[in-house]
Structure formats: C-alpha cells, structure tokens
Design an enzyme around this catalytic site. Sequence first.
Site, mmCIF file in Angstrom:
data_model
loop_
_atom_site.group_PDB
_atom_site.id
_atom_site.type_symbol
_atom_site.label_atom_id
_atom_site.label_comp_id
_atom_site.label_asym_id
_atom_site.label_seq_id
_atom_site.Cartn_x
_atom_site.Cartn_y
_atom_site.Cartn_z
ATOM 1 N N THR A 630 -3.974 -3.886 -2.176
ATOM 2 C CA THR A 630 -2.999 -3.073 -2.743
ATOM 3 C C THR A 630 -3.090 -2.972 -3.844
ATOM 4 O OG1 THR A 630 -1.038 -4.715 -2.158
ATOM 5 C CG2 THR A 630 -1.669 -3.033 -0.263
ATOM 6 N N GLN A 634 -3.217 0.242 -6.657
ATOM 7 C CA GLN A 634 -2.471 0.794 -7.662
ATOM 8 C C GLN A 634 -3.159 0.934 -8.763
ATOM 9 O OE1 GLN A 634 0.796 1.919 -7.469
ATOM 10 N NE2 GLN A 634 0.182 1.335 -5.351
ATOM 11 N N GLY A 698 4.649 -6.356 -12.592
ATOM 12 C CA GLY A 698 4.415 -5.072 -11.981
ATOM 13 C C GLY A 698 2.998 -4.644 -12.257
ATOM 14 N N GLU A 701 2.478 0.995 -12.715
ATOM 15 C CA GLU A 701 2.285 2.273 -13.708
ATOM 16 C C GLU A 701 1.417 2.037 -14.738
ATOM 17 O OE1 GLU A 701 6.366 3.993 -14.224
ATOM 18 O OE2 GLU A 701 6.763 1.999 -13.502
HETATM 19 MO MO1 MOS Z 1 8.111 5.079 -12.437
HETATM 20 S S1 MOS Z 1 7.781 6.719 -13.233
HETATM 21 O O1 MOS Z 1 9.481 4.549 -13.147
HETATM 22 O O2 MOS Z 1 8.752 5.534 -10.778
#
Ligand code: MOS
Length: 741
Positions: A630, A634, A698, A701
């Site tokens: 996973t 991402q 994380g 993003e």
């Molecule tokens: Mo992300 S743009 O902080 O869901």
Amino acid sequence: MNTVVGTAFDRKDGPAKLTGTASYMADFDAARMAYALLVQSTIAKGRIESIDTQRAEAAPGVVLVMTYANAPKLSEAAQKSNPPGERALSLLQTNEVRYNGEPIAVVVAESLEQARAAADLLAVHYVPETPLLAFDAALGSAYAPPQLTHGKTDSGWGDARSALGTAQVKVDNVYTTPMESHNPMEPHGTLAVWNGDALTVHDSTQGVSGARKALAKKLGIAPEKVRVLSPYIGGGFGCKGSAWSHVVLAAMAARQAARPVRLVLDRPQMFGPVGYRPPTRQHVALGADKDGKLLAIVHEVISPTSTFEDWMESSATVTRMLYACPNVATSHRLVKLNLGTPTFMRAPGLSTGSFALESALDELAVALNMDPVELRLRNYAETEPESGKPWSSKKLRDCYRDAADRFGWAKRNPQVGSMRDGNKLIGYGMATVTYPAHRQIANATLRVLADGSVHVRCGTQDIGTGTYTIIAQVAADALGIPAERIQVEIGDSALPEAPVSGGSMTAASVTPAVRDAALKARAELIARAIGDPASPFHGRAASDVTIQSGALSDAKDPQQRELIAVLLARNGGQPIETEAQAKAAEDEKFATHSFGAAFAEVAVDPALGEVRVRRIVARYSVGKLLNAKTGRSQFLGGIVWGLGMALTEETQVDPGSGRVVNANLAQYHVPVAADIPELDVAAVEEDDQNFNSLGARGIGEIGITGVPAAIANAVYHATGKRIRDLPITPEKILVAAGTVA
Ligand code: MOS
C-alpha cells in the site's frame, strides 16, 4: 518481534472491494429515502430576485424545493466559520450569489430523475453584477491573509534583497500553476437520516469527527446528537477534508422534508462548490556564489480565493525548509475573486511551491554550469533552516544517490538538446521532493475476544490508502496475534476520536495509539496467565512469557504454549479491553519532514510539441514503510498526480461568466494508463523513532511534489525551452523560445 509491519501484507478491505460488498456512500439507503439534487447558480455575482418554484413543486414525485425563500434560518453563531477547519458555506440563507456554481436550491423527489426534471422547471431571476474573475488584473489588490493552513504568512531571515543584489550568479523569474480540481473516482455525497432530534449521516469524508462537528455547529445541535459514518471512501485528496455546503444542505432538506434524503454530486459539480487547488503566481529569485552556495532566496506567492473566505495555497513554505541559505524572504498574498473557495489538494503548498523552487534551482544549475544534483548537495540543510532544529530523521542524501544510480543519471549529457532518439529530443531532469510530517491526537480501543481474535476500534477512516490494513498489521505485531485475526472497525464518528485523514497524518497519528492499546492487552494477557493456577505459565516472570501466533508461549521454548482462547475460557471467556491515546507530537525538539528525489526522462516531439514521460525513478525518506504494497501505491499515485500537474491538468474558468468550462473527465485531463510510464519507486532504509514509536512518517502526499519540476527540467534539457507555466502543453512548447528547433 516484528513480523507483518513493513511487509507487502494484502489489503484487509481488498476482498470486500473486489467483490462489491464494500459499501460506499451512495450504496446506502434508508426507508422512505428521497433523492436530492443540488441546484447551482448560473451567474458569478449578483443576487436572486426570485425563484419561481411552482412548476417544480407541482412536478411528479417532488417532495421539497428548498431555496433561500423557505430554507430554515440558521443562527448567526452557526453561520460563522473558523477557517480553515470550518468552511464558509452556502446554506440558502441569503439571495446573494458570489460565484458561478454556488448552491442556490435543493430539489428533493421520489427519484433522482424526478428531482432532475423538476430542477429544470425552476425559473431563477437574477440581478447580475460584474464579477471579478481575472486573476492577473486583480494582482494589485493583493493582501496578506490572516493565516495560512500552517506556518506564517511572511517569514524569512537575514537580508535576502541586499544579498541578492550582490550575488555573483542570479536567477529571477515568475512561475505559474493553474487551477486544478480534485477528481476522486467517488464524488462527494451525503445521506441524512433524522430520528427525532438525532442525525445519522453517511458521508464520503476524510474526517468523520470533523464532519460531525461541522454538522452540529451549522445545525445548532449537540455533537452527541450527530453520527457520521464513512466505512469506505473512493478517494479524497483534500476535497473531502472539509464538510462543504451539500453536506449540511442534505441534513436541512431531510429535516424539512421529514424523510431521509440522499444528495450525491455529479461529476460537473465536483468543479467549484467543493474546493479546488487555486492558481498560483510565484516570484522566485535565487542568488549564489560561483561555487553554487546559495546566498539569497526570495519566494513571493500570490493566489486567489473566494470573496467570502481566506484560503491560501502556502507555496513558499518549501523555501523555508529545503535548503541551507543565510538570507531568505518569503511571503503569501491573496486576491479575492468571484470563485468558490479553494482548498487542500494533494500536498497543498508543497506541490505548487516545489515546482517554482525546484525549477529555479535547475535554472541556477544551468547558469552555474553545475550538475543539478551537485547544486542541491552543496546546499543540503543539515538542520531545519527556519527553526534551526535538528531533523527527527533525514535520509535525503541516500535518496539522491540511490535514485540517481538507478536512473543512470551519470549517462546524462548536460548539453541541452544533445540526447536524441530518432526524431525525439530526450531530456533528463530531477528535483527534490518534500512534505511535512504531521501527527495529531488519536484514540483507539481494543478487545481480545474469547476466541482469541481481536477487535480494534478507531474513529479514523480509510480513504483508499490502506488504513484498515496497517492498523491490523500494527496490532498483530504488538500482540503476537496473526493479522488475519484482527478485525478493524473505523469510519464512524461514534468510535474513539482520531484526526482528519489529511496532511498525510493518519498512519503516523493512529498506529501509535493502536500499538499502545495492543501492548496493554498483551501485558494483561501475560499477567493473567502468570496469575492463573491452571496456566502452564503460572508464577513465571513476565519476561519469560511471550505471545506468538495467537498463543502464550515460553520466551525461550516456543514449544511450550497455550492458546489465548484457552486462557480466556478459564476466565469465563471475558474479553480483555484496553484503550490508548497517542499524543500529537512526541518531541518538539525536532523538525519533522519527509524527503525524496525524483528523476524523470522525457521524449519531446519538436514538430508537435508533445511531451511524453518515459520513466520516473524516485526514492523517498519517509521513515519506516508500514506496508510495502500500500505504501508503494501511495508513491505511484502521487507521481501520477505530479505527471498530470506537469502536463495535462487545468481547470478552465470562462473569463466572462466564471463558469468552469471543462467540468468533466473528457476535458479535464487526468492522466490515463497510457500516459503513465515505468515508475520505479522505493523508500530508503530509515526508522524515525524520534517521530513516533512506529518510526513511520506519512506518505500520502509526498509523491506529487517535485515531479512537475523534474518533468519541466527534463523538458528544458531536451529542448532548451524553459516552461514556467503549468501545464506544459504542446502549444507552450511550440511557441516558447529555445535553443533547439
Ligand atoms: Mo490532503 S490535500 O491534506 O487531504
């Protein structure tokens, strides 16, 4: 004794999604449910003189037509918003119109088709005014927003402007990025069911507890009276991080109609009333000495927002943390336009900001005649530049090295236009990748059931990233019980509270709480065994006993074991229950960021201006990857976003009417499979124990960042054409001045 964390463990939710038993928002219904359609304004500014609803109300199947004329009045306090956590919404409280596409009515009927037919019968009489729509023309009215989503509006150190004046080598340019719209496969939607004064909502949301609070506040009821459920979500990317107007409107309509109401946005409605990435205009100036040591960076950002809420794309934050430089000046300014309010969109600020900064670094490397990787290494930030704090962990050097090796960067001929394949111009480009690491308070409870299986409960949500799966993995390792035997319950605001799944913080926030709850349960199981005269471990030291494969066992002699279910059966099968809370930040001493390096190869057709990305190699410093499969997804998804941002994505607003003219997936070009080349991604070895107990930052993003610049830099290397305005479309390549025809 870690066995599943970090492996490519299959998604817990995979079988349900594959077989269609996973229920998304629009799969839920309720007895006597009616269908709602959101009606939007067709002017960008003005007021509604009247809405003639008679024909619509008389149409077959119509239950309710809700407009500003008959919508329930909400209290002043309810309407006040506290952005960016709470958004300023359009809840039919006035006849004022502030953007094209603003919600102006809700039609509720027995079927969606009847609602749509009735909506066509509404006659809206507007008194239009001239809207403010031209970003470029409004730049003179730019103002400092009161706040950013994170960081200060303006910040810097040293004296960037005078250092720039005396620097031996300078680059000074303006970079622009367009408006972009989130396009998760599943659109937004809300099913609202009232039971007396209690409200239950199925909503496609990145934050069940945030949606609950927003609904309670807007409707003027206690949060305890609201329950928000979101077991499966078909993508979020930031647009589902806020409760937008339609969420509250669905609840208002359900209350007024005295029936459950389901309101689902269609694809065109995804463009405008639920946020978008605002366009940016970014001035970046770099000054360096002849050895490539940065002496000054100026990064000034201007972006539009709506006329009724300040929301700023924080693009210059990247310049405050990425490179060591003695003189830095950064600023953010807003202009108000008659558009909906922008919002978080995958790597807000960093995706747009890294395009400008990393393009400018490439321009500086060209001016210095220096390798772009070498330039970045010469300005490597050993501590966080703005705060001076040490990094919790940073392996960016490893990323540059490993990605460059894998890519074959050494084979790059630095001469622009020198690499060819038939009639195609080949370019190699690279950029640094970065995204902050956030954590917020998260709670979890855990039960070890009589049969030895485990039930974990946490009010987080899985927006497609793998939250179900990593929770099971983390609990499994901490308990010594196979992950297959861990049942995970999330996506419900009635569960222990956890943060919004935004800012790439779910894994880092939630898994430490799950781990702590599991470790408590493990200790309790061992204590019970030791205290149980019938247990083979009776009277033993706690350190002599472990749990493996669902059985208590001798730490030195695993053959000596007893199943958890057998131990619990002697205690009447009573489950063991634990709870835990993980804190927001383990240690304020550290700066917490993730990093990486992305390398792209492009082929440009000089006659057609077409850019094809041939391959991307990226390496990431993100702490420990909790799930190899996973996690990889991402990174891949983020890169695909970066490719779309670089080459195809742009929301186009008609300059006269303020209407989005490409509000569909045929004309808003998200990359398709044929656009995606070989992507080679991996995380470098890292374990960030300064950040949390899992060592994991994380990853949702970071993948998009850097990619647009890497591609733009590769296009320059191929063609000598420096495109500073995204997306890099064929016409921009054809008209740009450059060294190669
Ligand atoms: Mo992300 S743009 O902080 O869901």
